[in-house]
Write a protein that holds these residues in place. Structure first.
Motif, short mmCIF file in Angstrom:
data_model
loop_
_atom_site.label_atom_id
_atom_site.label_comp_id
_atom_site.label_asym_id
_atom_site.label_seq_id
_atom_site.Cartn_x
_atom_site.Cartn_y
_atom_site.Cartn_z
N TYR A 33 0.49 -1.27 0.03
CA TYR A 33 0.40 -0.25 0.00
C TYR A 33 0.92 0.91 0.07
O TYR A 33 1.72 1.23 0.81
N TYR A 35 0.31 5.35 1.43
CA TYR A 35 -0.69 6.20 1.92
C TYR A 35 -0.06 7.38 2.19
O TYR A 35 1.68 7.27 1.88
N GLN A 37 -0.57 11.13 4.44
CA GLN A 37 -0.67 11.15 5.87
C GLN A 37 -0.23 12.90 5.95
O GLN A 37 0.51 13.46 5.76
N MET A 41 -6.48 15.34 7.86
CA MET A 41 -6.80 14.23 7.36
C MET A 41 -6.73 12.50 7.51
O MET A 41 -7.22 11.73 7.01
N GLY A 42 -5.88 12.42 8.57
CA GLY A 42 -5.30 10.95 8.80
C GLY A 42 -4.83 10.13 8.00
O GLY A 42 -4.01 10.82 6.32
N LEU A 43 -4.43 9.07 7.66
CA LEU A 43 -3.72 8.39 6.55
C LEU A 43 -5.32 7.91 5.13
O LEU A 43 -5.75 7.19 5.73
N LEU A 45 -5.47 6.63 1.81
CA LEU A 45 -4.82 4.99 0.94
C LEU A 45 -4.91 6.13 -0.54
O LEU A 45 -5.51 6.77 -1.78
N TYR A 48 -2.44 0.18 -4.07
CA TYR A 48 -2.65 -0.34 -3.73
C TYR A 48 -2.70 -1.59 -4.89
O TYR A 48 -2.73 -1.68 -5.61
N PHE A 90 3.41 7.19 3.12
CA PHE A 90 3.59 6.19 3.88
C PHE A 90 3.65 4.38 2.73
O PHE A 90 2.59 4.57 2.23
N PRO B 44 3.87 4.19 11.55
CA PRO B 44 2.72 3.81 12.64
C PRO B 44 3.06 2.38 12.93
O PRO B 44 4.02 1.38 11.49
N LEU B 87 -4.18 4.69 16.30
CA LEU B 87 -5.46 4.92 14.87
C LEU B 87 -5.75 3.47 14.80
O LEU B 87 -5.21 2.11 15.40
N LYS B 98 -8.89 -3.79 0.94
CA LYS B 98 -8.02 -2.32 1.02
C LYS B 98 -8.26 -2.12 2.97
O LYS B 98 -9.08 -2.42 3.03
N LEU B 99 -6.84 -1.53 3.24
CA LEU B 99 -6.74 -0.94 4.22
C LEU B 99 -7.35 0.06 4.54
O LEU B 99 -6.50 1.03 3.84
N PHE B 101 -8.17 3.53 7.62
CA PHE B 101 -7.51 3.80 8.55
C PHE B 101 -8.67 5.18 9.01
O PHE B 101 -9.06 6.26 8.45
N GLY B 102 -8.72 5.24 10.54
CA GLY B 102 -9.97 6.62 10.95
C GLY B 102 -8.26 7.54 11.36
O GLY B 102 -7.55 7.32 10.93
N LYS B 103 -9.25 8.48 11.71
CA LYS B 103 -8.24 10.05 11.73
C LYS B 103 -7.10 9.55 12.69
O LYS B 103 -6.32 10.91 12.96
N GLY B 104 -7.80 8.80 14.17
CA GLY B 104 -6.41 8.86 15.16
C GLY B 104 -7.02 9.60 16.08
O GLY B 104 -8.18 10.28 15.64
#
Lengths: 114, 111
Positions: A33, A35, A37, A41-43, A45, A48, A90, B44, B87, B98-99, B101-104
């Motif tokens: 994957y 990503y 960051q 906004m967070g991670l 995608l 992938y 990442f 992470p 996270l 597909k992986l 994520f939340g914003k943490g």
């Protein structure tokens, strides 16, 4: 055992320049994957891959291309960099299916586009 | 489309003050829910995987639980070194693994 290795760690580009980020994993993982960051906004995608020779779009694919010619490597390309692509990138990899689905991350590439 | 929402966005605790972080999710066919820890300037770091409702995992002062709609990360008697962003992520079979994520949650533990 290196895990997931990203190169380079830092890079500054001028608008319109191109570059390739390299991700290498030594865990024989099928899934890889990319990503980005950004603060608040967070991670997110970008793209992938579920195996050698395959790629798929993620949430924010525009302006990026990827290739997975070898199982252990996943390349992320920026053809014409824009300031909006300033971010921390990442790479991660996982077995993808079965019981061991957790992903492991590299240390990141901090990219600044000026 | 898979969705992951974490709350609160930030949490400040005193050393020894236990609390919980929440991760609620909407997915098509959950294949796994993951908790990660992220320190500033680093990638992470994997903590736990949970696969089915009722499952629990523990590691030192951390305990993760899972229901059909959400997961909790319980932190018991935290120490300043537990300060980090936590996270939550999911993989669903409906999204071709597909992986997402939340914003943490940014956790700060004061001495």
């Amino acid at each position: 055992n290196a895990g997931v290795t990203q190169t380079p760690k830092f890079r500054v580009l001028k608008t319109g320049q191109s570059m390739t980020l390299l991700c290498a994993q030594d865990m024989n993982h099928e899934y890889m994957y990319w990503y980005r960051q950004d603060p608040g906004m967070g991670l997110r995608l970008i793209h992938y891959s579920v195996g050698e020779g395959t790629t798929a779009k993620g949430e924010v694919p525009d302006g990026y291309n990827v290739s997975r010619l070898k199982k252990q490597n996943f390349l992320l390309g920026l053809e014409s960099a824009a300031p909006s692509q300033t971010s921390v990138y990442f790479c991660a990899s996982s077995f993808g299916q079965g019981l061991n689905t957790e992903a492991f991350f590299g240390q990141g590439t901090r990219l600044t586009v000026v | 489309e898979d969705q992951v929402t974490q709350s609160p966005e930030a949490l400040r605790l005193q050393e020894g003050e236990s609390s919980s972080l929440n991760c609620s999710y909407t997915v098509s066919g959950l294949r796994g829910l993951f908790w990660y820890r992220q320190d500033p300037g680093k990638g992470p770091e994997f903590l736990f995987t949970l696969y089915s409702a009722g499952e629990e995992k523990e590691k030192e002062r951390l305990k993760a639980t899972l229901t059909k709609k959400e997961s909790f990360l319980h932190i018991t008697a935290p120490k300043p070194e537990d300060s980090a962003t936590y996270l939550c992520a999911v993989i669903s079979g409906g999204s071709n693994y597909k992986l997402t994520f939340g914003k943490g949650t940014l956790l700060t533990v004061n001495p």
